[in-house]
Enzyme design. Structure first.
Site, PDB file in Angstrom:
ATOM      1  CE  LYS A  34      -0.692   0.214   5.019  1.00  0.00           C
ATOM      2  NZ  LYS A  34       0.067   1.412   5.285  1.00  0.00           N
ATOM      3  CB  THR A  35       4.111   2.171   1.632  1.00  0.00           C
ATOM      4  OG1 THR A  35       3.617   1.739   2.899  1.00  0.00           O
ATOM      5  CG2 THR A  35       4.913   3.441   1.818  1.00  0.00           C
TER       6      THR A  35
ATOM      7  CG  ASP B 297      -0.611   4.972   5.086  1.00  0.00           C
ATOM      8  OD1 ASP B 297      -1.320   4.005   4.769  1.00  0.00           O
ATOM      9  OD2 ASP B 297       0.596   4.860   5.373  1.00  0.00           O
ATOM     10  CD  GLU B 298      -1.370   2.052   8.622  1.00  0.00           C
ATOM     11  OE1 GLU B 298      -2.404   1.356   8.666  1.00  0.00           O
ATOM     12  OE2 GLU B 298      -0.233   1.571   8.591  1.00  0.00           O
TER      13      GLU B 298
ATOM     14  CD  GLN C  53      -2.401  -4.487   8.903  1.00  0.00           C
ATOM     15  OE1 GLN C  53      -1.377  -4.120   9.446  1.00  0.00           O
ATOM     16  NE2 GLN C  53      -2.482  -4.626   7.585  1.00  0.00           N
TER      17      GLN C  53
ATOM     18  NE  ARG D 159       2.733  -6.433  11.374  1.00  0.00           N
ATOM     19  CZ  ARG D 159       2.354  -5.826  10.267  1.00  0.00           C
ATOM     20  NH1 ARG D 159       3.138  -4.949   9.686  1.00  0.00           N
ATOM     21  NH2 ARG D 159       1.187  -6.064   9.717  1.00  0.00           N
TER      22      ARG D 159
END
Length: 777
Positions: A33-34, A225-226, A256, A614
């Site tokens: 996504k980044t 973002d997020e 998340q 992670r």
């Protein structure tokens, strides 16, 4: 097509090329996504959108820096500098600096951190003569924070009988008055806390339509973002700014969303499509980070949540190793398992310390892990502990600097008015506070006008106060021409701070001097770094804002090779080849405080999903049968989250549990019993609640038939070595001390002892009937 776009897959390319209109990108863990956000910004600029008209909001400074540097490689440094990109707090602090006078604040307002807020609230509670055991300052600060994030101002509080009644029922009827005092004192001190950066931005955009119109026109393209971690206050700001052009792109993953305790509202992402017309929806479902086993295991967990958006995360990566599950007797054994596994993996796979992370639910769990890592000589770093800028000596220097640009800053002044000691006692400070409140002035204004104010202070103390004012004013003059590094160097000498810290020759004193030196080095770096940026000067005000908005993770330059230890909340957005998730026990993870409602339990499950995703190559899940909590040893049951993972993705590696006691009775008196049946103590079977039913633990937790275990005989382990021919010179392995050589054997029968020289811990004398040894040579 631009060259950089060829690096995207089809799913990533579609949202990157979507130029106008509202859009949401549901991005699974590790799906890039980044990269999509970064390339989308670069693409917008290549399509003629001015960098000044793009606003990108992230959740960490680190993420913003990484994105900016990636964009710079595509569009060039000078253009990338013109982007408005940063965390919510840093971007809105910048807007508030420009518009501060509209709200009655100086443009150089101070940003109070949690410690500053705590001290101010503690002062108010003391001045109001309230019971500090009922009015606990940390609880009060947390409550004020939640009011501000819910946009409940002081006025709104006093207009809400339900809130006042709830506080009265909690035996805190003065809560509203403390809130009012706190807000008034912050305003008088020219200070905002972190929550104010959002609340005041909302106030600015609501009360001043012309300001809203100005920033709506400026930010024609907004990217967030997020988005699943935004709270109500952030949501309203983004909504207001994007209302005119509606070119808003939000990226996030409902799976998340783990910050409900900080006010994050998962409904912001779940309801995004209802907020705008003709929303384009994109899904990024291919995970590039983890193996198939990890991705599928994570899917099987999050599938248990009812509140979620539809997506199927998949990966083309290798199958990878199964997730290893380890049961330990105690938390100390758990720590030793983690340390020895890291040690052996490093040796066998030639891995670095930085390839490993240990994640836990609460900070207190780090102690046992730290002890074990230290004994193995493995370098580690704890994230989220006391960060550099919170250390006393650093706060002392920063308080001098804060006072220079904002003499109204009450907390900074109270901290340093008598440090180093200059003969100004607490009684004098209390009188100054009272006078400041009576005349509705800042303490510094009272100090400047001592001759005209009615205050009971003797002439000797008055002179000392006058000297203090003169010193601060001389620093203010120097600040007009000097860089922050030159100014700070001057301040620590003239104020006597260097002399004060140098007096102490203890290791702590030396460490303080080293920290001071590190602070000055950081300032030098900051001044050099600011030269490269547009619209910056390297001034003191810029440095203090940078420090106020820094986080512990941002400070890590990643130079040293260390194992990362952190809470799962801090691990969000990071990735490591090897991840240990420790303390997977009921009431610890999921937390006992998060099992009252389905939504709380689902948040805990999302937290576990974040922890598991992670891992790139290998994940370890560990739990203990007993753990010290609040100084008491308590029995623990394995977490329901282990049970919720499909069996096919797990490898239970735990050795068969040996008995923890030597029976005093002969088994024969109870009738005929197979000898093996009494060799192992069976822990109490946990019960797992699932959709209103109760069932016993699955096979993978039943000690009598453990899954994927080698028979004891094949491992070479022996539980009663004194029956065997252990001889001097044998090489043995111990769970706690590692490998060792047998130097000496003495005693007979059940009292046989062996003297063994171990790699860890040196020479130990062990009673063989209790020793857990494996003969390996």
């Amino acid at each position: 097509m631009e060259k950089y776009l060829s690096q995207l897959n089809e799913a990533q390319l579609a949202p990157t090329l979507q130029k106008d209109g509202p859009m949401i990108v549901i991005a699974g863990a590790g799906s890039g996504k980044t990269r999509v956000l970064t390339y989308r910004i670069a693409y917008l600029m290549s399509q003629g959108v001015d960098a000044f008209n793009i606003l990108a909001l992230t959740f960490t400074n680190k993420a913003a820096r990484e994105m900016k540097s990636r964009i710079a490689t595509i569009v060039g440094d000078s253009e990338a500098k013109n982007l408005w990109m940063g965390t919510f707090h840093s971007v809105f602090a910048k807007i508030l600096r420009f518009e501060a006078d509209r709200l009655g604040y100086p443009s150089n307002f101070t940003i109070y951190d949690t410690q500053d807020s705590d001290r101010l609230i503690a002062s108010i509670i003391k001045e109001m003569d309230l019971d500090k055991d009922v009015y606990k300052y940390k609880q009060i600060r947390s409550r004020i924070s939640s009011y501000k994030n819910s946009l409940i101002t002081v006025k709104a509080y006093f207009n809400n009988p339900e809130l006042m009644e709830a506080d009265a029922m909690a035996r805190r009827p003065q809560m509203g008055n403390i809130y009012k005092q706190y807000v008034d004192r912050c305003f008088k001190a020219g200070a905002m806390d972190f929550d104010d950066l959002l609340l005041k931005t909302n106030e600015l955009l609501t009360r001043f339509p012309e300001v809203l119109a100005k920033y709506q026109d400026k930010f024609r393209y907004i990217l967030v973002d997020e988005y699943q971690d935004t709270n109500h206050s952030q949501y309203l700001i983004v909504r207001a700014l994007s209302d005119r052009f509606q070119n808003i792109c939000v990226v996030g993953d409902d799976a998340q969303s783990i910050y409900a305790f900080r006010g994050a509202n998962i409904n912001n992402i779940l309801n995004f499509q209802k907020d705008y017309d003709d929303v384009k929806l994109f899904r990024l479902e291919q995970n590039y980070r983890s193996t198939k086993n990890i991705v599928n295991a994570a899917n099987s967990i999050i599938d248990k949540n009812q509140t979620k958006l539809d997506k199927v995360v998949w990966t083309a990566n290798d199958e990878g190793a199964k997730i290893k599950v380890n049961r330990s007797l105690t938390d100390g054994d758990e720590g030793r398992f983690v340390a020895s596994t890291i040690f052996e993996t490093k040796m066998q796979e030639q891995q670095k310390n930085s390839d490993f992370a240990v994640l836990y639910r609460t900070n207190a769990q780090s102690r046992a892990i730290e002890d074990a890592l230290r004994k193995r000589g493995i370098e580690y770093r704890i994230y989220g502990g006391l960060s550099f800028y919170q250390r006393k000596e650093i706060k002392d220097v920063l308080s001098y600097l804060r006072l220079i640009i904002n003499p109204s800053d009450e907390e900074a002044l109270k901290r340093i008015i008598n440090f180093p000691a200059r003969g100004i006692g607490q009684t004098t400070v209390d009188r100054l506070v009272v006078a400041a409140n009576r005349y509705d002035k800042s303490i510094f204004e009272v100090l400047k006008n001592l001759s005209t104010i009615d205050i009971s202070i003797n002439s000797g103390t008055r002179n000392k106060l006058q000297d203090f004012v003169t010193m601060v004013e001389s620093f203010q003059v120097m600040n007009q021409t000097a860089t922050v590094f030159e100014l700070a160097e001057h301040v620590v000498k003239v104020s006597g701070l260097i002399r004060e810290f140098n007096k102490d020759g203890t290791p702590e004193g030396v460490a303080r001097m080293e920290n001071l030196e590190e602070l000055l080095n950081g300032m030098k770096d900051f001044v050099e770094g600011q030269k490269e940026l547009a619209d910056t000067t390297g001034s003191l005000a810029e440095f203090l804002e940078d420090v106020a908005l820094a986080t512990d993770l941002d400070a890590d330059k990643g130079n040293s090779d260390h194992v990362a230890l952190m809470t799962i909340h801090l691990a969000k957005g990071l990735e490591f080849p090897y991840v240990f998730i420790v303390g997977l026990e009921e009431d610890l993870f999921p937390s006992a405080m998060s099992m009252n409602t389905r939504s709380e339990l689902e948040e805990e499950r999302r937290l576990f999903y974040v922890a598991l995703t992670r891992a790139e190559k290998q994940a370890y899940l560990t739990y203990a049968l007993s753990r010290y909590r609040w100084g008491k040893l308590i029995d623990a049951d394995p977490s329901r989250f282990i049970e919720e993972i499909d069996d096919e993705y797990l490898d239970v590696i735990t050795p068969i549990e040996e008995q923890r006691f030597n029976p005093m009775l002969s088994a024969d008196i109870f009738g005929d019993v197979e000898p093996n049946k009494i060799r192992f103590k069976k822990p109490k079977q946990p019960t797992f609640k699932k959709k209103g039913t109760t069932k016993s633990a699955p096979e993978k937790f039943k000690i009598s038939t453990p899954k994927n275990l080698k028979p004891v005989a094949k491992t070479g382990a022996s539980t009663n070595l004194f029956d065997n021919n252990l001889v001097v010179g044998n090489i043995v392995k111990h769970l706690r001390f590692g490998k060792g050589e047998v130097l000496k054997i003495e005693g007979v029968g059940s009292d046989v002892k062996a003297e063994i020289k171990f790699e860890v811990g040196g020479v130990k004398k062990l009673l063989l009937r209790f020793a857990k040894l494996e003969v390996i040579g």
